[in-house]
Design a protein around this motif. Structure first.
Motif, mmCIF file in Angstrom:
data_model
loop_
_atom_site.group_PDB
_atom_site.id
_atom_site.type_symbol
_atom_site.label_atom_id
_atom_site.label_comp_id
_atom_site.label_asym_id
_atom_site.label_seq_id
_atom_site.Cartn_x
_atom_site.Cartn_y
_atom_site.Cartn_z
ATOM 1 N N LEU A 138 0.731 -1.208 0.074
ATOM 2 C CA LEU A 138 -0.212 0.207 0.047
ATOM 3 C C LEU A 138 0.935 1.263 0.068
ATOM 4 N N ILE A 139 1.835 1.340 0.762
ATOM 5 C CA ILE A 139 2.876 2.566 0.726
ATOM 6 C C ILE A 139 3.419 2.389 -0.644
ATOM 7 N N LEU A 140 4.193 1.649 -1.116
ATOM 8 C CA LEU A 140 4.732 1.703 -2.403
ATOM 9 C C LEU A 140 3.862 2.106 -3.521
ATOM 10 N N CYS A 141 2.520 1.784 -3.551
ATOM 11 C CA CYS A 141 1.550 2.089 -4.391
ATOM 12 C C CYS A 141 1.545 3.677 -4.394
ATOM 13 N N GLN A 180 0.090 7.800 -15.400
ATOM 14 C CA GLN A 180 -0.517 8.184 -14.199
ATOM 15 C C GLN A 180 -1.678 7.348 -14.170
ATOM 16 N N LEU A 181 -2.600 7.289 -15.116
ATOM 17 C CA LEU A 181 -3.953 6.481 -15.022
ATOM 18 C C LEU A 181 -3.746 4.889 -14.581
ATOM 19 N N VAL A 182 -2.787 4.404 -15.246
ATOM 20 C CA VAL A 182 -2.367 3.009 -14.735
ATOM 21 C C VAL A 182 -1.844 2.782 -13.597
ATOM 22 N N ALA A 183 -1.085 3.948 -12.990
ATOM 23 C CA ALA A 183 -0.803 3.702 -11.746
ATOM 24 C C ALA A 183 -1.744 3.969 -10.664
ATOM 25 N N ILE A 184 -2.848 4.886 -11.161
ATOM 26 C CA ILE A 184 -3.935 5.002 -10.206
ATOM 27 C C ILE A 184 -4.808 3.858 -10.187
ATOM 28 N N VAL A 185 -5.111 3.166 -11.342
ATOM 29 C CA VAL A 185 -5.734 1.944 -11.334
ATOM 30 C C VAL A 185 -5.239 0.740 -10.426
ATOM 31 N N ALA A 186 -3.984 0.784 -10.625
ATOM 32 C CA ALA A 186 -3.016 -0.179 -9.943
ATOM 33 C C ALA A 186 -3.132 -0.218 -8.536
#
Length: 119
Positions: free
Chosen positions: A60-63, A103-109
């Motif tokens: 969770l922190i890494l995300c 950024q969108l991919v990171a938000i979804v991940a």
């Protein structure tokens, strides 16, 4: 004209100072960075209240950090493209759109990771 190259500890401190200047500049001038930074900070704080394993906590922190890193890269790409030219150009649009897509991919991940950990 030659540029002075720092070495050793002086180079490390110079690099850290420049990096911190980038973070503070992004925070002062970029709404999207501020939003992502505040949101990520809240997610990290919330993660400390959850009864989860250390591995889940680290995920969770890494995300949250991933969101911040990608937003900084997105902002850097947009800044370079704008520096080259403010003229609307298909390649400029493509670069900016792809940075935004990252950024969108990171938000979804991040969203999926949180949902999997919580449920």
């Amino acid at each position: 004209m030659s540029i002075e190259k720092h070495t050793g500890l002086k180079r490390l401190l110079f690099s850290i100072n420049n990096s911190w200047a980038g973070v503070t500049d992004a925070f002062k001038t970029e709404d999207a960075f501020r939003h992502i930074f505040i949101f990520s900070t809240l997610l990290i704080l919330i993660s400390f209240t959850l009864s989860i394993s250390k591995i889940e906590h680290v995920l969770l922190i890494l995300c949250s950090f991933l969101l911040i890193v990608i937003e900084l890269l997105n902002t850097a790409i947009e800044t370079v493209v704008d520096r080259i030219s403010l003229e609307i150009h298909p390649l400029s649009k493509r670069a900016k759109d792809m940075a935004g897509a990252a950024q969108l991919v990171a938000i979804v991940a991040t969203l999926l990771t949180w949902l999997i950990v919580i449920f």
